[in-house]
Structures are given as structure tokens and as C-alpha cells.
Design an enzyme around this catalytic site. Structure first.
Site, PDB file in Angstrom:
ATOM      1  N   GLN A 120       1.057  -1.425   0.084  1.00  0.00           N
ATOM      2  CA  GLN A 120       0.186   0.286   0.316  1.00  0.00           C
ATOM      3  C   GLN A 120       0.900   1.157   0.217  1.00  0.00           C
ATOM      4  O   GLN A 120       0.355   1.929  -0.889  1.00  0.00           O
ATOM      5  CB  GLN A 120      -1.206  -0.115   0.812  1.00  0.00           C
ATOM      6  CG  GLN A 120      -1.866  -1.320   1.341  1.00  0.00           C
ATOM      7  CD  GLN A 120      -3.062  -0.960   2.571  1.00  0.00           C
ATOM      8  OE1 GLN A 120      -2.821  -1.766   3.039  1.00  0.00           O
ATOM      9  NE2 GLN A 120      -4.464  -0.466   2.136  1.00  0.00           N
ATOM     10  N   HIS A 221       1.006  -9.313   4.878  1.00  0.00           N
ATOM     11  CA  HIS A 221      -0.388  -8.195   4.191  1.00  0.00           C
ATOM     12  C   HIS A 221      -0.726  -8.271   3.051  1.00  0.00           C
ATOM     13  O   HIS A 221      -1.000  -6.959   1.891  1.00  0.00           O
ATOM     14  CB  HIS A 221      -0.131  -7.014   4.946  1.00  0.00           C
ATOM     15  CG  HIS A 221      -1.335  -6.199   5.270  1.00  0.00           C
ATOM     16  ND1 HIS A 221      -1.222  -5.024   6.247  1.00  0.00           N
ATOM     17  CD2 HIS A 221      -2.276  -6.255   4.045  1.00  0.00           C
ATOM     18  CE1 HIS A 221      -2.846  -4.441   6.043  1.00  0.00           C
ATOM     19  NE2 HIS A 221      -3.518  -4.962   4.874  1.00  0.00           N
ATOM     20  N   ASN A 266      -1.840 -10.778   8.560  1.00  0.00           N
ATOM     21  CA  ASN A 266      -2.947  -9.458   7.929  1.00  0.00           C
ATOM     22  C   ASN A 266      -4.231 -10.322   8.100  1.00  0.00           C
ATOM     23  O   ASN A 266      -4.419  -9.886   6.932  1.00  0.00           O
ATOM     24  CB  ASN A 266      -2.786  -8.230   7.934  1.00  0.00           C
ATOM     25  CG  ASN A 266      -3.198  -7.465   7.804  1.00  0.00           C
ATOM     26  OD1 ASN A 266      -3.888  -6.558   9.066  1.00  0.00           O
ATOM     27  ND2 ASN A 266      -4.662  -7.015   7.068  1.00  0.00           N
ATOM     28  N   GLU A 267      -5.236 -10.382   8.868  1.00  0.00           N
ATOM     29  CA  GLU A 267      -7.089 -10.413   8.771  1.00  0.00           C
ATOM     30  C   GLU A 267      -7.043 -11.561   8.103  1.00  0.00           C
ATOM     31  O   GLU A 267      -7.737 -11.747   6.922  1.00  0.00           O
ATOM     32  CB  GLU A 267      -7.041  -9.383   8.244  1.00  0.00           C
ATOM     33  CG  GLU A 267      -7.145  -7.971   8.844  1.00  0.00           C
ATOM     34  CD  GLU A 267      -7.529  -6.449   8.161  1.00  0.00           C
ATOM     35  OE1 GLU A 267      -8.182  -7.047   7.103  1.00  0.00           O
ATOM     36  OE2 GLU A 267      -7.737  -5.930   9.069  1.00  0.00           O
ATOM     37  N   TYR A 406     -13.092  -1.687  13.156  1.00  0.00           N
ATOM     38  CA  TYR A 406     -12.521  -0.199  12.269  1.00  0.00           C
ATOM     39  C   TYR A 406     -14.759   0.903  12.092  1.00  0.00           C
ATOM     40  O   TYR A 406     -14.809   1.856  12.717  1.00  0.00           O
ATOM     41  CB  TYR A 406     -13.054  -0.106  10.520  1.00  0.00           C
ATOM     42  CG  TYR A 406     -11.324   0.068  10.547  1.00  0.00           C
ATOM     43  CD1 TYR A 406     -11.264   1.001   9.811  1.00  0.00           C
ATOM     44  CD2 TYR A 406     -10.607  -1.150  10.159  1.00  0.00           C
ATOM     45  CE1 TYR A 406      -9.374   1.171   9.879  1.00  0.00           C
ATOM     46  CE2 TYR A 406      -9.574  -1.495   9.826  1.00  0.00           C
ATOM     47  CZ  TYR A 406      -8.975   0.267   9.635  1.00  0.00           C
ATOM     48  OH  TYR A 406      -6.993  -0.453   9.105  1.00  0.00           O
ATOM     49  N   GLU A 485      -5.488  -1.893  13.965  1.00  0.00           N
ATOM     50  CA  GLU A 485      -5.846  -0.872  13.568  1.00  0.00           C
ATOM     51  C   GLU A 485      -7.334  -0.428  13.644  1.00  0.00           C
ATOM     52  O   GLU A 485      -8.004  -1.195  14.124  1.00  0.00           O
ATOM     53  CB  GLU A 485      -6.039  -1.797  12.389  1.00  0.00           C
ATOM     54  CG  GLU A 485      -4.737  -2.112  11.578  1.00  0.00           C
ATOM     55  CD  GLU A 485      -4.908  -2.927   9.569  1.00  0.00           C
ATOM     56  OE1 GLU A 485      -6.114  -2.337   9.150  1.00  0.00           O
ATOM     57  OE2 GLU A 485      -4.332  -3.040   9.303  1.00  0.00           O
ATOM     58  N   TRP A 536      -4.922   3.651  11.757  1.00  0.00           N
ATOM     59  CA  TRP A 536      -4.627   3.455  10.423  1.00  0.00           C
ATOM     60  C   TRP A 536      -4.835   4.467   9.610  1.00  0.00           C
ATOM     61  O   TRP A 536      -6.118   5.049   9.846  1.00  0.00           O
ATOM     62  CB  TRP A 536      -5.104   2.362  10.147  1.00  0.00           C
ATOM     63  CG  TRP A 536      -5.256   2.024   8.695  1.00  0.00           C
ATOM     64  CD1 TRP A 536      -5.263   2.395   8.025  1.00  0.00           C
ATOM     65  CD2 TRP A 536      -4.168   1.313   7.896  1.00  0.00           C
ATOM     66  NE1 TRP A 536      -4.931   1.791   6.240  1.00  0.00           N
ATOM     67  CE2 TRP A 536      -4.198   1.339   6.469  1.00  0.00           C
ATOM     68  CE3 TRP A 536      -3.148  -0.206   8.506  1.00  0.00           C
ATOM     69  CZ2 TRP A 536      -3.369   0.336   5.976  1.00  0.00           C
ATOM     70  CZ3 TRP A 536      -2.843  -1.097   7.520  1.00  0.00           C
ATOM     71  CH2 TRP A 536      -2.404  -0.540   6.395  1.00  0.00           C
TER      72      TRP A 536
END
Length: 592
Positions: A120, A221, A266-267, A406, A485, A536
Site C-alpha cells: 500500500q 499483508h 494480517n486479517e 473499524y 488497526e 491506520w
């Protein structure tokens, strides 16, 4: 364009073999089944030459070059020459939600900072020996990204990391959680290590230590090496477990003395809403009983299965053999779910949403190390099974719970929930429950984020309720929990041409104030052992399927000049930690 079938791929590989392209042999491994994944037939790559790497990049296509080609040394004026909204406060910071929080401090040892990921922000897509990832392929060959952009050069953190880290040090940010790029270290996902990548990440770690910024590193990620996708289907094959293990061992062994926290994956929930939905199934190798990425439910749960095993194998080695100095976990992607009513049906719907998101990866906290019974009952043979040895390996494999939380949703049962659960072809299977971000009285749950991330609504009290639910109801064995995050995409920010209208990102500032306040409430009012929070993101980035048209950064990135400019939300974030210091001590290097 990449070969459209495995047969075509192999035909092309055979044609190139004479000129030392890819040397392939067919394995005699038995065909796997979803219930007993012992290993599909594979195409074993044994050629790690420059020509073979060029071939992999030819599947991606032309890559946009970076503005830089060498590491940029930090310019003190760039690292420290920023203005703050607190200098002449004609507009104040967003106030606290709860006046009684004034004077409350964070517990000793609480870790905080900012986060991002390699694909990213790094750019340098093909620089210094890096191999292509699945995301290089997706962005160039499939039309998957809404604005048609790629991560080819994006913010060029690969070349600008010294300035980026120097600024974090000047701002007093104590930790940064990046991800490292698997296909940089191992361009083919395995085989020889890329020494240029090693030298680069050596200096990234050294630079972070130089400026007093603690590295908390994510190993994966979502940038799966493209070579492994073409070789055996990557996360849909048990082979991925060993290949990830070897990559993780190399990186951890080299940097563990400097890294306080390791996040293996990650996730892994991305197996649902990303991996299994890639629009590339006809371009992927597909084995008889092990589907390729993008093929739906079976792919979703195979990917999750091998992600759990890959994490657990690394964690077991880290503690039992390597005797690592830090802590290790994986980051869960989860939303908080509130039932529409207290009816039995709505409460059951709520639990199903939890089961099929964070419960799916709850094995490290379950006494049996297995999947929730609701997944087994609903999915049947679609859900792979663990051996008893694998369950033991998964149990206790996370040192703490890491939550990327989030937003929040309301959920409710539908009239056809029972029929949906019984029929995998029903829309909404396997959750088989409704969700939305409107209150039962019809008013929106909270302020919405950018339309490019329609799932994101600011719901600060949801994070407090989520922390309580995970540690007190879902997984009471969790010793401590970190919010690894949380962040917000200011609506229409990418459409603004006047930087002055960008820098006062009031909704993002309000989001951070509200979420941090509620994390503090969970600690002091609810006795939840929250031990960390990572915002984040460090600056604007390539936001996956939305591209660069959505911005999550606490710093604005001018994608033409690559200049970073701190937004009001960054100072809101820093000011909150100044008002609620860790252990009651102020951060002497804080500049706001």
C-alpha cells in the site's frame, strides 16, 4: 496477458524451458479433498533465474517506474518542518466524549503508534530483485481496482523510508507497524533470498531504532507471491504452510532482537471478502479438488484453514524452538455487531455474524483449538478438518488478541434464515442473517466515511462494546487485547484540490478522539486489559479495491510530488496520547 488456463501456462513454460525460463516437474502428490486436504498435484518450480523472474513479471505487464531509484537521505527540514493546528488555535481539537476521562492515564507498557503495509505504500514494484505478488497481477490484468490505479509507485516509501521514519521520531510517535514484503525477500515465494531486500529491510530496522521508533512487524499483508499462485494455488493448498513458515523463519531470525511484536498474518478474514472473490479464476491454475482463488466458498475456507495452520506453525517454532524475545499473534478483522432486537432470532443472527468472522479464527483461544460448532453444522464438507495434532498446535498460538476494529453494524434475522442455512446456494449463505448501519429507529448509526468504502461508519462506542464482548464473552481466556488497526476515510478527500480543505480532516479527527476515548473507558470503567492501539494509517496509501481514490492517512500525500503533510487528525491523535500518557509520564519528544 497471462495464460488463461493451467494447460496454457504449462505449454508456455515448456516452450521457454529450452531458453532457461521456468523448469517445471509434475509432483505425484495425491489429490486433496476439502475435508482432508493432504495436497493437490503441483507444478514444482526449480528455476530461480533472472529469466524466470522476468517471465513472472511478463504475466503482470509493464510497471510504472518510480520517481526515485535510490534511498533518499532524510532532510531535517522535511522531517521536522511541519505546522500544527495547535499553534494558533482559532479552531480547537475535538473535545473528549466524557469529561470524567480527564486525568486518566494509560497503563504502564501500553503500546501505541501508527501502521501501514508494504504493497500500500512502498512502490518500487519491480525494484532491486522483487518478485511480483498477486496484487501486482490483479491491478494490471483484471480491472479489479475502482479507479484503475496500481501500487507500482504509490507513495514510494521504499525509497523515502528514512524521511518518513525521521518524521515519526520528530513527532514523538513511539512505534510503527509496517508489513514486510514476502516477494521482496523471496521473489518466487521460496528458494534463494533476495539479498538486496535483506539489505533494505536491515536499514529500515536500523533507521527505526536510530529515531527511537519501535518496529512491530507484520509478515504477510495480502501480497502473496505470484509464483506460488501459479505453482499450486497458494492459500488453497497445504504447500503454502511450509513456504510461509520458511519465509517467516528467515525474517524473524534476522530481526527478532529489534522487534517487540510479530504479526504473522494480517486479517485472515480477507479469505472471505478478498481472496475468494478475486475476479481471476479463469486465469488461475485449478486442480481437480482444490479450487483456485476467486472460486467462492470452497476457496474461502481452504484459504482460512491454511492461514491458521501457517500462523500456528510459525508461533510454535517461535516459542518452543527459536525461543523468541517478543510476542506473536495475527490480526483479526472484525466489526462489532449489535442485535436489532432482543428476540431469540436476532440474538442468534448476531452470534452467527461473530462466528463467521472472528469466531472462524478463534481456535487459539478455544479449549479444543477447532472451529465453532456453528461453522461445522452449516458448512459440512465445505469446511476442512484439523487433525488432533493441528488443533494442539493452534491452541494457545497467539500471545494476545489483535483486533482491527473499524466500525459496527446492526444485525437481524430474516424470514428465510433457516432455509438459507440449509442451502449453500442461497444468497447470504453461510451467515444467513441481515446486517446494516441504520439504527432500529431508522436513523444512521453514525457519520459515514468516503463512498469508496461504503462499509465504514464512525461508531466509537462500538469499539468499547467489542473489546468487552471478545474478552468477557467470546474468548475469556484472552490475557490482553490490542486494537491493531482503526482509522477513517474522510469523505471525498481525494476530490479536493485545495490542500487547506484537506488538512482540516474533522471527521477523521473526531473518529480518533471517540475511538481512543472508548478504548480508555474499556480500560478504566470495564477492566478490559487493553495493551495497545495502532492508528491506520501513517499516510495516504493505495486502498486495495478503491485504489488511491480513498484516503485513510493521517498525513496527506501529494502523489505528484510525493510530499507528505500532516493533517489535523494526526495532531488530534498525538494530543490524545499527550493528555492520557502511558504510565502517567509525558512523552518528552512530543511535538504538537
Amino acid at each position: 496477458m497471462a495464460p488463461r488456463t493451467l494447460v496454457a501456462a504449462l505449454s508456455l513454460l515448456a516452450h521457454r524451458a529450452a531458453s532457461a525460463a521456468l523448469n517445471t516437474t509434475t509432483s505425484a502428490n495425491p489429490t486433496a479433498t476439502s475435508a482432508s486436504p493432504s495436497g493437490p498435484p503441483t507444478i514444482s518450480n526449480t528455476d530461480y533465474s533472472a529469466e524466470a523472474l522476468d517471465y513472472l513479471w511478463s504475466l503482470v505487464g509493464d510497471v510504472t517506474p518510480d520517481q526515485h531509484s535510490t534511498t533518499v537521505l532524510p532532510d531535517p527540514a522535511v522531517a521536522t518542518g511541519f505546522s500544527s493546528p495547535a499553534a494558533r488555535p482559532l479552531h480547537p481539537f475535538v473535545p473528549s466524549y466524557d469529561a470524567s476521562l480527564s486525568g486518566l492515564v494509560l497503563p504502564a507498557g501500553f503500546g501505541w503508534g501508527v501502521a501501514s503495509s508494504a504493497y500500500q505504500i512502498e512502490g518500487a514494484a519491480r525494484a532491486e530483485g522483487k518478485g511480483p505478488s498477486v496484487w501486482d497481477f490483479l491491478t494490471h490484468q483484471t480491472g479489479y481496482v475502482a479507479d484503475g490505479t496500481t501500487g507500482d509507485n504509490v507513495a514510494e516509501h521504499y525509497w523515502l523510508y528514512k524521511e518518513d521514519i525521521a518524521r515519526l521520531g520528530a513527532l514523538g510517535v513511539p512505534s510503527f507497524s509496517p508489513s514486510f514484503s514476502w516477494p521482496r525477500f523471496f521473489p518466487f515465494g521460496k528458494g534463494p533470498v533476495n539479498e538486496e531486500a535483506v539489505a533494505h529491510y536491515d536499514d529500515v530496522i536500523a533507521t527505526m531504532r536510530e529515531y527511537g521508533v519501535q518496529p512491530d512487524v507484520t509478515l504477510f499483508h495480502w501480497d502473496t507471491p505470484l509464483a506460488l499462485v501459479y505453482e499450486y494455488g497458494a492459500w488453497n493448498s497445504p504447500q503454502i504452510v511450509d513456504d510461509f513458515f520458511e519465509y517467516a523463519k528467515f525474517v524473524i531470525s534476522r530481526y527478532d532482537e529489534h522487534v517487540h511484536t510479530w504479526f504473522t498474518i494480517n486479517e485472515p478474514q480477507y479469505c472471505n471478502w478478498q481472496w475468494s472473490g478475486y475476479p481471476v479464476s479463469e486465469l488461475w491454475p485449478s486442480f481437480e479438488d482444490v479450487p483456485a482463488a476467486g472460486s467462492g466458498l470452497e476457496s474461502r475456507f481452504l484459504c482460512g484453514h491454511y492461514s491458521l495452520l501457517a500462523h500456528a506453525k510459525v508461533a510454535k517454532w517461535y516459542h518452543e524452538e527459536f525461543k523468541g524475545q517478543g510476542r506473536i499473534s495475527f490480526k483479526n478483522s472484525g466489526n462489532y455487531y449489535e442485535s436489532y432486537t432482543n428476540s431469540t432470532a436476532d440474538l442468534e443472527a448476531r452470534q452467527r455474524w461473530f462466528d463467521f468472522t472472528i469466531g472462524w479464527f478463534g481456535g487459539p483461544w478455544r479449549e479444543d483449538g477447532d472451529y465453532p460448532q456453528s461453522l461445522k453444522d452449516t458448512l459440512g464438507d465445505l469446511l476442512p478438518t484439523f487433525t488432533e495434532e493441528e488443533k494442539e498446535m493452534i491452541k494457545g498460538s497467539c500471545d494476545f488478541y489483535a483486533l482491527d476494529g473499524y466500525t459496527s453494524y446492526y444485525v437481524w434475522a430474516s424470514d428465510t434464515s433457516e432455509e438459507c442455512i440449509a442451502d449453500p446456494t442461497t444468497p447470504g449463505f453461510p451467515e444467513c442473517a441481515n446486517s446494516g448501519q441504520t439504527n432500529p429507529d431508522g436513523f444512521p448509526l453514525g457519520p459515514s466515511g468516503d463512498p469508496g468504502v461504503s462499509w465504514l461508519t464512525s461508531a466509537p462506542s462500538g469499539i468499547r462494546r467489542f473489546l468487552n464482548y471478545i474478552t468477557k464473552e467470546l474468548h475469556p481466556s484472552v490475557p490482553d487485547i490490542q486494537v491493531t488497526e482503526f482509522g477513517f476515510a474522510e469523505p471525498f478527500e481525494s476530490q479536493k484540490t485545495d490542500i487547506n480543505s484537506v488538512l482540516w480532516d474533522l471527521r477523521r479527527a473526531e473518529y480518533y478522539q471517540g475511538y481512543l476515548d472508548n478504548i480508555l473507558m474499556a480500560i478504566h470503567y470495564d477492566n478490559v486489559n487493553v495493551t495497545g492501539a495502532l492508528g491506520w494509517a501513517i499516510f495516504d496509501n493505495f486502498e486495495w479495491g478503491s485504489g488511491v481514490s480513498v484516503r485513510f492517512g493521517m498525513q496527506y500525500v501529494d502523489y505528484d510530488s510525493l510530499e507528505r503533510t500532516p493533517k489535523a487528525s494526526l495532531f488530534q491523535f498525538l494530543n490524545w496520547f499527550k493528555e492520557h500518557p502511558v504510565g502517567g509520564s509525558t512523552n518528552a519528544t512530543m511535538v504538537i
